[in-house]
Design an enzyme around this catalytic site. Structure first.
Site, PDB file in Angstrom:
ATOM      1  N   LYS A   1     -11.608   0.400  -1.225  1.00 10.66           N
ATOM      2  CA  LYS A   1     -11.358   1.122  -1.072  1.00 10.66           C
ATOM      3  C   LYS A   1     -10.451   1.715  -2.458  1.00 10.66           C
ATOM      4  O   LYS A   1     -10.264   1.264  -2.929  1.00 10.66           O
ATOM      5  CB  LYS A   1     -10.977   2.093   0.003  1.00 10.66           C
ATOM      6  CG  LYS A   1      -9.338   2.314   0.123  1.00 10.66           C
ATOM      7  CD  LYS A   1      -8.426   2.397   1.504  1.00 10.66           C
ATOM      8  CE  LYS A   1      -6.965   2.109   2.023  1.00 10.66           C
ATOM      9  NZ  LYS A   1      -7.186   1.361   3.021  1.00 10.66           N
TER      10      LYS A   1
ATOM     11  N   ASP B   1      -5.727   2.675  -4.447  1.00 13.54           N
ATOM     12  CA  ASP B   1      -7.058   2.639  -2.801  1.00 13.54           C
ATOM     13  C   ASP B   1      -6.711   4.023  -2.244  1.00 13.54           C
ATOM     14  O   ASP B   1      -8.575   4.394  -1.973  1.00 13.54           O
ATOM     15  CB  ASP B   1      -6.575   1.417  -2.271  1.00 13.54           C
ATOM     16  CG  ASP B   1      -6.032   1.068  -1.490  1.00 13.54           C
ATOM     17  OD1 ASP B   1      -5.483   1.869  -1.245  1.00 13.54           O
ATOM     18  OD2 ASP B   1      -6.453  -0.136  -0.818  1.00 13.54           O
ATOM     19  N   ARG B   2      -6.216   4.667  -2.252  1.00 14.59           N
ATOM     20  CA  ARG B   2      -6.505   6.051  -1.400  1.00 14.59           C
ATOM     21  C   ARG B   2      -5.806   6.730  -1.717  1.00 14.59           C
ATOM     22  O   ARG B   2      -5.434   6.977  -2.907  1.00 14.59           O
ATOM     23  CB  ARG B   2      -4.860   5.924  -0.357  1.00 14.59           C
ATOM     24  CG  ARG B   2      -5.131   5.379   0.842  1.00 14.59           C
ATOM     25  CD  ARG B   2      -3.917   5.304   1.533  1.00 14.59           C
ATOM     26  NE  ARG B   2      -4.102   4.564   2.584  1.00 14.59           N
ATOM     27  CZ  ARG B   2      -3.648   4.889   3.798  1.00 14.59           C
ATOM     28  NH1 ARG B   2      -2.810   5.617   4.156  1.00 14.59           N
ATOM     29  NH2 ARG B   2      -3.532   3.889   4.440  1.00 14.59           N
TER      30      ARG B   2
ATOM     31  N   SER C   1       1.146  -0.997   0.006  1.00 12.73           N
ATOM     32  CA  SER C   1      -0.154  -0.121  -0.150  1.00 12.73           C
ATOM     33  C   SER C   1       0.668   0.994  -0.030  1.00 12.73           C
ATOM     34  O   SER C   1       1.941   1.172  -1.106  1.00 12.73           O
ATOM     35  CB  SER C   1      -1.585  -0.054   1.411  1.00 12.73           C
ATOM     36  OG  SER C   1      -2.018   1.275   1.086  1.00 12.73           O
ATOM     37  N   HIS C   2       0.377   1.995   1.322  1.00 14.89           N
ATOM     38  CA  HIS C   2       1.151   3.169   0.889  1.00 14.89           C
ATOM     39  C   HIS C   2       2.768   3.029   1.813  1.00 14.89           C
ATOM     40  O   HIS C   2       3.395   4.162   2.120  1.00 14.89           O
ATOM     41  CB  HIS C   2       0.613   4.531   1.980  1.00 14.89           C
ATOM     42  CG  HIS C   2      -0.148   4.240   2.876  1.00 14.89           C
ATOM     43  ND1 HIS C   2      -0.401   2.407   3.632  1.00 14.89           N
ATOM     44  CD2 HIS C   2       0.428   4.170   4.606  1.00 14.89           C
ATOM     45  CE1 HIS C   2      -1.400   1.971   4.647  1.00 14.89           C
ATOM     46  NE2 HIS C   2       0.124   2.940   5.512  1.00 14.89           N
TER      47      HIS C   2
ATOM     48  N   ASP D   1      -0.864   1.700  -3.815  1.00 13.75           N
ATOM     49  CA  ASP D   1      -1.595   0.474  -5.097  1.00 13.75           C
ATOM     50  C   ASP D   1      -2.714   1.172  -5.360  1.00 13.75           C
ATOM     51  O   ASP D   1      -4.013   0.477  -5.961  1.00 13.75           O
ATOM     52  CB  ASP D   1      -2.048  -0.875  -3.652  1.00 13.75           C
ATOM     53  CG  ASP D   1      -3.188  -0.685  -2.982  1.00 13.75           C
ATOM     54  OD1 ASP D   1      -2.921   0.024  -2.041  1.00 13.75           O
ATOM     55  OD2 ASP D   1      -3.323  -0.776  -1.681  1.00 13.75           O
TER      56      ASP D   1
ATOM     57  N   ASP E   1      -2.079   6.914  -3.603  1.00 12.23           N
ATOM     58  CA  ASP E   1      -0.658   5.759  -2.665  1.00 12.23           C
ATOM     59  C   ASP E   1      -0.201   4.348  -3.454  1.00 12.23           C
ATOM     60  O   ASP E   1      -0.674   4.318  -4.931  1.00 12.23           O
ATOM     61  CB  ASP E   1      -1.205   5.388  -1.288  1.00 12.23           C
ATOM     62  CG  ASP E   1      -2.106   4.323  -1.319  1.00 12.23           C
ATOM     63  OD1 ASP E   1      -3.166   3.556  -2.235  1.00 12.23           O
ATOM     64  OD2 ASP E   1      -2.705   3.006  -0.441  1.00 12.23           O
TER      65      ASP E   1
HETATM   66  C1  G1P Z   1      -3.931   1.708   7.931  1.00 10.30           C
HETATM   67  C2  G1P Z   1      -5.143   2.437   8.670  1.00 10.30           C
HETATM   68  C3  G1P Z   1      -6.393   2.238   7.966  1.00 10.30           C
HETATM   69  C4  G1P Z   1      -6.285   1.189   7.035  1.00 10.30           C
HETATM   70  C5  G1P Z   1      -5.106   0.162   6.942  1.00 10.30           C
HETATM   71  C6  G1P Z   1      -4.342   0.949   5.269  1.00 10.30           C
HETATM   72  O1  G1P Z   1      -3.744   1.217   9.341  1.00 10.30           O
HETATM   73  O2  G1P Z   1      -5.316   3.520   9.457  1.00 10.30           O
HETATM   74  O3  G1P Z   1      -7.261   3.437   8.043  1.00 10.30           O
HETATM   75  O4  G1P Z   1      -7.698   0.181   6.944  1.00 10.30           O
HETATM   76  O5  G1P Z   1      -3.988   1.105   6.492  1.00 10.30           O
HETATM   77  O6  G1P Z   1      -4.594   0.680   4.299  1.00 10.30           O
HETATM   78  P1  G1P Z   1      -3.219   1.143  10.827  1.00 10.30           P
HETATM   79  O7  G1P Z   1      -1.566   0.793  10.375  1.00 10.30           O
HETATM   80  O8  G1P Z   1      -3.660   1.870  11.215  1.00 10.30           O
HETATM   81  O9  G1P Z   1      -3.676  -0.789  11.215  1.00 10.30           O
HETATM   82 ZN    ZN Z   2      -3.449   1.303  -0.368  1.00 11.74          ZN
END
Ligand code: G1P
Ligand code: ZN
Length: 549
Positions: A377, A282-283, A113-114, A280, A278
């Site tokens: 998302k 989705d954000r 992801s991010h 992938d 981000d």
């Molecule tokens: C974080 C975000 C959460 C999101 C997740 C995946 O998780 O806070 O809202 O669903 O990334 O993108 P966290 O690191 O807080 O567990």
């Molecule tokens: Zn992501």
């Protein structure tokens, strides 16, 4: 070519977190590490014989190697068909779209992801089920228990497959089809939004936008949709080529990591709209000229304006937000007389609600917004929603802007000021100690004052899924204070180094000041109270957070 069985021993620590298994690339590169986890998925969800599986990822370092490993293992485990994004690319929303459209058994998505990418950075893998959404807790628990007892996995002794060209290959009894990763997703967006109307908006001389793909997976998707199908001028999508290390950047679309985009839109008087995604895809981060749309507000505005968008004009069933997300959408839901569900952090908790048609929109403060069109998302969906909304509103007011739309919303519903403070890579045992102490004193907080603010109630959030009755406990500490304000503490479930403390603070104002309204200033008393209650500085040894959003 034939199927082979490889002996292995379990790895401890392959417990999926908020969103699949995320570790350093170097950890995934250990012999049998990825293979064990993939076999654990197949064992947990099997029988896999005769099924179809989607496979793709965000293109980060190790993506192409991992995909080849998974293809061979999937064939050896008897899948009848594999649909793979060209070059191993699929955004998370596109993977979800494909699983649903082609009614497959599920999908394996490769992404962290991010989190940053590269040889010394992060990699991740998750399984999405046949509804297109992240595996539920019960499935991830099964996967985890498989990882602890596995002693062999299946693969093939054969060459890698060429994923750079579209086409079909046959390996063993499995058909492997390399597909265009963008088309199905782009077609779906055309079925939800009024592309003609958005096109006319983008054609206007006084409307300029910049979409930052951050060298991550959404580059090809945004280019096809924004530039080719909606006719925005070439170059409207920046950093559009996916790179294995995201160009050395941090593919996390927030005000800190997307600061160049923020300067770009604020310095260019003629620029009205900007967005970033981000790793992938989705954000989403959404910006107007000199204006930032908080994701909590975005969900509320989307809900309040659903009737203006073709895909939702016939009505919406309900909404949901993750617990730490501000209560802005709750206020809209109450006026619209629809239900608003409060779920634990993580998209997987929205799945049942969407499948049961209890909700149409859902979102998280962490730059995640989406709807019933898929089970993830969706960054580009959020951008298109806002562009469609601006296009609609500009037929009544040709000078409308993102800022005007949000301010109008605050005038109608009031404003929930919101901030999140992250303390990253803190010592895990210190973090655990802080939480143990906080949980122990939860019962004594009611009625006490911190930094002059009265505590109304306090609890450790737990969720009972209204669809399957499953209960998820220990999802974050909530402190409700006077003036409709709230402090939330939880530990991240996606980090790969030490612990990350997330502190969320919000407060409602039914008559907000449209000028003097910096959330850090408005919430400053609560920020101090949050430290007084939990002893953040003392336990973490930090004077201030690493990231403020
Ligand atoms: C974080 C975000 C959460 C999101 C997740 C995946 O998780 O806070 O809202 O669903 O990334 O993108 P966290 O690191 O807080 O567990
Ligand atoms: Zn992501």
């Amino acid at each position: 070519m034939h199927k082979i069985e490889i002996q292995t021993v379990p790895f401890t620590g392959q417990k999926p977190g908020t969103s699949g298994l995320r570790k350093k690339v170097t950890e995934f590169q250990q012999t049998h590490y990825l293979e064990n986890f993939v076999q654990a998925i197949f064992n947990a969800i099997g029988p896999t014989q005769g099924e179809t599986l989607i496979i793709g990822g965000d293109g980060r370092y190790y993506n192409s190697k991992a995909i080849q490993i998974i293809i061979k293992m999937a064939a050896a485990n008897g899948f009848a068909k594999l649909l793979i994004g060209q070059d191993g690319i699929l955004s998370t929303p596109a993977a979800s779209c494909l699983i649903r459209k082609y009614k497959t058994f599920g999908g394996v998505i490769l992404s962290a992801s991010h989190n940053p990418g590269g040889p010394t950075e992060d990699f991740g893998i998750k399984f999405n089920g046949d509804n297109g959404g992240p595996a539920t807790e019960s499935v991830t628990d099964k996967i985890y228990s498989q990882t602890l007892k596995l002693n062999h996995y299946f693969t093939l002794d054969r060459q890698d497959i060429n994923l750079s060209e579209l086409g079909t290959h046959k390996i063993l009894d499995t058909e492997v089809e390399v597909i265009d990763p963008v088309t199905d997703y782009a077609d779906m967006m055309m079925g939800i939004f009024d592309f003609d109307k958005i096109k006319s908006l983008l054609e206007r001389d006084d409307f300029k936008l910049s979409i930052d793909a951050m060298h991550a997976v959404n580059g090809p998707y945004a280019t096809e949709i924004i530039e080719h199908r909606l006719g925005a001028c070439k170059g409207s999508v920046i950093n559009a080529i996916p790179l294995t290390d995201f160009g050395g950047g941090h593919p996390d679309p927030n005000l800190v990591h997307a600061h160049e985009l923020v300067s770009l839109i604020n310095e260019d008087q003629s620029m009205n709209f900007a967005a970033a995604f981000d790793g992938d895809g989705d954000r989403n981060l959404l910006l107007g000229h000199n204006f930032y749309i908080n994701p909590c507000d975005s969900l509320a505005v989307i809900t309040a304006n659903a009737h203006l968008i073709p895909g939702y004009a016939s009505g919406i069933s309900g909404v949901a937000r993750s617990m730490p997300t501000s209560r802005a959408v709750d206020r809209v839901a109450s006026v619209m007389n629809i239900h608003c569900y409060e779920t634990p952090t993580g998209w997987k908790f929205f799945g049942n609600l969407l499948d049961a048609k209890k909700i149409t929109f859902c979102g998280e403060e962490s730059f995640g917004t989406g709807s019933s069109h898929i089970r993830e998302k969706d960054g580009l969906w959020a951008v298109l929603f806002w562009l469609n909304l601006i296009a609609e509103k500009s037929s009544q007011d040709s000078n409308t802007s993102v800022k005007k739309i949000v301010e109008e919303h605050w005038r109608q519903f009031g404003r929930d000021y919101f901030t999140r403070h992250d303390y990253e890579s803190i010592d895990s045992s210190n973090a655990q100690n802080m939480f143990s102490e906080l949980k122990e004193k939860l019962n004594e907080l009611e009625g006490r004052k911190f930094n002059g603010l009265n505590v109304i109630s306090a609890d450790n959030f737990q969720y009972c899924d209204p669809v399957d009755g499953s209960v998820t406990k220990d999802q974050g500490v909530r402190i409700f204070l006077e003036n409709d304000s709230r402090i939330v503490y939880r530990l991240s479930g996606t980090g790969t180094a030490g612990a990350t403390l997330r502190l969320y603070i919000d407060q409602y104002d039914d008559n907000p000041d449209m000028e003097d309204n910096d959330p850090q200033k408005v919430l400053s008393k609560l920020i101090i109270a949050a430290d007084e209650i939990a002893g953040i500085r003392e336990f973490t040894g930090r004077k201030s957070p690493d990231v403020i959003t």
